[in-house]
Design a protein around this motif. Structure first.
Motif, short mmCIF file in Angstrom:
data_model
loop_
_atom_site.label_atom_id
_atom_site.label_comp_id
_atom_site.label_asym_id
_atom_site.label_seq_id
_atom_site.Cartn_x
_atom_site.Cartn_y
_atom_site.Cartn_z
N PRO A 219 6.61 -0.42 6.53
CA PRO A 219 6.53 -2.37 6.14
C PRO A 219 7.47 -2.52 6.04
O PRO A 219 6.75 -4.21 5.41
N ASP A 220 7.64 -1.93 4.33
CA ASP A 220 8.38 -3.38 2.96
C ASP A 220 8.90 -2.13 2.83
O ASP A 220 9.67 -1.36 1.97
N PRO A 221 10.75 -1.88 3.31
CA PRO A 221 11.71 -1.92 3.40
C PRO A 221 12.52 -2.10 1.91
O PRO A 221 13.21 -0.87 2.06
N ARG A 222 12.11 -3.06 1.74
CA ARG A 222 12.88 -3.40 0.16
C ARG A 222 12.47 -3.36 -1.11
O ARG A 222 13.10 -2.06 -1.60
N LEU A 251 4.69 1.38 1.26
CA LEU A 251 3.39 1.50 1.21
C LEU A 251 2.92 0.43 0.78
O LEU A 251 1.77 0.25 0.37
N GLY A 252 3.75 -0.23 -0.51
CA GLY A 252 3.07 -1.06 -2.00
C GLY A 252 2.55 -0.19 -2.56
O GLY A 252 0.94 -1.09 -3.45
N VAL A 253 2.33 0.89 -2.70
CA VAL A 253 1.50 1.64 -3.33
C VAL A 253 1.96 2.43 -5.25
O VAL A 253 3.11 2.71 -5.23
N ARG A 254 1.28 2.62 -5.57
CA ARG A 254 1.81 3.55 -6.88
C ARG A 254 1.51 4.83 -6.67
O ARG A 254 0.12 5.30 -6.87
N LEU A 255 2.21 5.38 -7.11
CA LEU A 255 2.28 7.38 -6.60
C LEU A 255 2.32 7.82 -8.14
O LEU A 255 3.22 7.89 -8.93
N GLY A 256 2.15 9.19 -8.66
CA GLY A 256 2.52 10.05 -9.77
C GLY A 256 1.33 9.84 -10.77
O GLY A 256 0.92 9.49 -10.72
N GLY A 257 1.96 10.32 -12.09
CA GLY A 257 0.47 9.84 -13.21
C GLY A 257 0.24 11.19 -13.67
O GLY A 257 0.92 12.34 -12.87
N THR A 258 -1.19 11.58 -14.02
CA THR A 258 -1.37 12.65 -14.70
C THR A 258 -1.97 13.58 -13.09
O THR A 258 -2.20 12.61 -12.41
N LEU A 259 -1.45 14.83 -13.17
CA LEU A 259 -1.90 15.92 -12.24
C LEU A 259 -2.39 16.90 -12.54
O LEU A 259 -2.35 17.23 -13.73
N SER A 275 5.71 -2.44 -9.24
CA SER A 275 4.89 -3.06 -8.22
C SER A 275 3.73 -3.09 -7.20
O SER A 275 3.48 -3.81 -6.35
N GLY A 276 3.49 -1.43 -7.14
CA GLY A 276 2.62 -1.38 -6.46
C GLY A 276 1.14 -0.93 -6.87
O GLY A 276 1.21 -1.42 -8.59
N ARG A 277 0.30 -1.08 -6.16
CA ARG A 277 -1.06 -0.88 -6.78
C ARG A 277 -1.89 0.59 -6.39
O ARG A 277 -1.44 1.62 -6.11
N VAL A 281 -8.70 4.92 -0.11
CA VAL A 281 -8.98 5.41 0.41
C VAL A 281 -7.71 4.98 1.99
O VAL A 281 -7.56 5.41 2.62
N THR A 282 -8.72 3.92 2.28
CA THR A 282 -7.36 3.49 3.97
C THR A 282 -5.74 3.08 3.30
O THR A 282 -5.34 3.51 4.72
N ASP A 283 -4.82 3.67 2.62
CA ASP A 283 -3.67 4.24 2.19
C ASP A 283 -3.61 5.78 3.29
O ASP A 283 -2.46 5.48 3.29
N ILE A 284 -4.51 6.70 2.81
CA ILE A 284 -4.82 7.58 3.76
C ILE A 284 -3.14 7.21 5.15
O ILE A 284 -3.01 8.65 5.66
N ASP A 285 -4.45 6.69 6.20
CA ASP A 285 -3.92 6.40 7.43
C ASP A 285 -3.11 5.95 7.43
O ASP A 285 -2.14 6.11 8.54
N ARG A 286 -2.48 4.72 6.12
CA ARG A 286 -1.08 3.82 6.92
C ARG A 286 0.28 4.85 6.09
O ARG A 286 1.05 4.88 6.73
N ALA A 287 -0.32 5.78 5.44
CA ALA A 287 0.26 7.18 4.90
C ALA A 287 0.71 8.07 6.52
O ALA A 287 1.53 8.19 6.50
N VAL A 288 -0.29 8.52 6.64
CA VAL A 288 -0.25 9.08 8.01
C VAL A 288 1.00 9.05 9.32
O VAL A 288 1.82 8.85 9.86
N ARG A 289 0.30 7.13 9.86
CA ARG A 289 1.14 6.41 10.69
C ARG A 289 2.48 6.20 10.47
O ARG A 289 3.46 6.28 11.47
N LEU A 290 2.99 6.16 9.24
CA LEU A 290 4.39 5.98 8.20
C LEU A 290 4.87 7.60 8.86
O LEU A 290 6.24 7.08 9.14
N SER A 291 4.04 8.79 8.52
CA SER A 291 5.04 9.84 8.41
C SER A 291 5.06 10.29 9.99
O SER A 291 6.05 10.32 10.47
#
Length: 314
Positions: A219-222, A251-259, A275-277, A281-291
């Motif tokens: 949804p956000d190529p740039r 997806l406009g989200v932040r990934l990574g960090g402590t694990l 720029s990510g937030r 939980v709703t981002d899981i379905d968005r990630a699956v659709r993108l996948s």
């Protein structure tokens, strides 16, 4: 029937089989390979890189050889060749099972059942579920969907387009070996080195294609392109970095960090932090659709590239 059409029909049928059926609950060929690889490890294990390289050569080389022998045996029959390619593609592509596991965790989290989500998380990734709250599990799921889109779908299609059935089986064998022995546990730090490095090499083209297609289809190529360029190299994995960064930006989200893996805490750089937030939980379905979009585009892209390259070679 030409070899290009044989592979194209078989690969398309295999991907359709995965979409309709997913992985079998019992008797999966990859599980059978895993048992064989475990037996080889039991016979060869020494705390030494050389013995690990032998293990990798025997297991991955055996899978490639099996694919080559099977392809040669059915070559006189176009129908049998299509069927073999379809079966091999279905066996090594795992996009539907990936989506099902991710969405099952998403449903548990949406219902507030964090214990059910924790119980399900190890089916998808190797994180320590007890160390994660609901948001942490959602982030882990999105990261796993991104990485496994490359490992379980796109990478296999790339090597299938390059080398047919031997390429399909060989890539899945290498990827499975990395999951089994490529991690930095005391037992596998040296023994699994060759499997981990071979997986880095085999996964390189699929990871870049996955990142490219996530950029195009998201949804956000740039945002995807910006995060890919800025953050991919920060990731400790040369292949997960581009994929996770592109998904994060798309997806406009932040990934990574402590694990936490196996009781070991890692502090990884944040991807798309500017720029990510935080992941919801709703981002899981968005990630699956993108996948799913990336997987279907990868099938078309790899088939077109194979036809083009084979046509130039004539």
């Amino acid at each position: 029937m030409g070899a290009d059409r044989t592979y194209a029909y078989g690969a398309a049928a295999g991907v359709l089989g995965d979409l309709l059926l997913g992985d079998p609950r019992r008797g999966h060929p990859v599980a059978a390979f895993g048992r064989a690889a475990t037996a080889v490890e039991g016979a060869l294990w020494h705390d030494h890189r050389g013995w690990g390289a032998v293990h990798t050569a025997v297991c991955a080389g055996g899978a490639v050889a099996l694919g080559a022998l099977a392809a040669r045996a059915v070559r006189p029959s176009g129908t049998a060749s299509v069927a073999l390619t379809a079966a091999a593609t279905w066996a090594v592509v795992g996009g539907t099972s990936l989506a099902r596991e991710a969405q099952a965790i998403g449903r548990a989290l949406a219902a507030g059942d964090t214990e059910a989500a924790r119980a399900r998380l190890p089916h998808l990734c190797g994180r320590d579920p007890q160390a994660l709250d609901a948001d942490g599990m959602a982030r882990a799921v999105v990261e796993s969907v991104a990485e496994n889109t490359s490992d379980a779908v796109v990478g296999a299609l790339v090597w299938g387009a390059v080398a047919g059935v031997p390429g399909l089986l060989g890539f899945r064998a290498v990827n499975t070996l990395d999951a089994m022995v490529g991690h930095k546990s005391p037992r596998h730090r040296r023994y699994g080195w060759a499997s981990a490095r071979l997986d880095d090499v085999a996964g390189w083209p699929g990871a870049r294609l996955t990142a490219l297609l996530a950029t195009v289809a998201g949804p956000d190529p740039r945002g995807a392109l910006r995060a890919w360029k800025a953050d991919a190299r920060k990731h400790p994995s040369p292949n997960a970095g581009p994929v996770e960064a592109a998904f994060a930006g798309a997806l406009g989200v932040r990934l990574g960090g402590t694990l936490s893996y196996g009781g070991r805490v890692e502090h990884r750089p944040v991807l798309n932090g500017g720029s990510g937030r935080p992941v919801r939980v709703t981002d899981i379905d968005r990630a699956v659709r993108l996948s799913r979009r990336v997987g279907l585009l990868a099938l078309g892209t790899t088939l077109a590239a194979r036809a083009l390259l084979k046509g130039r070679g004539k």
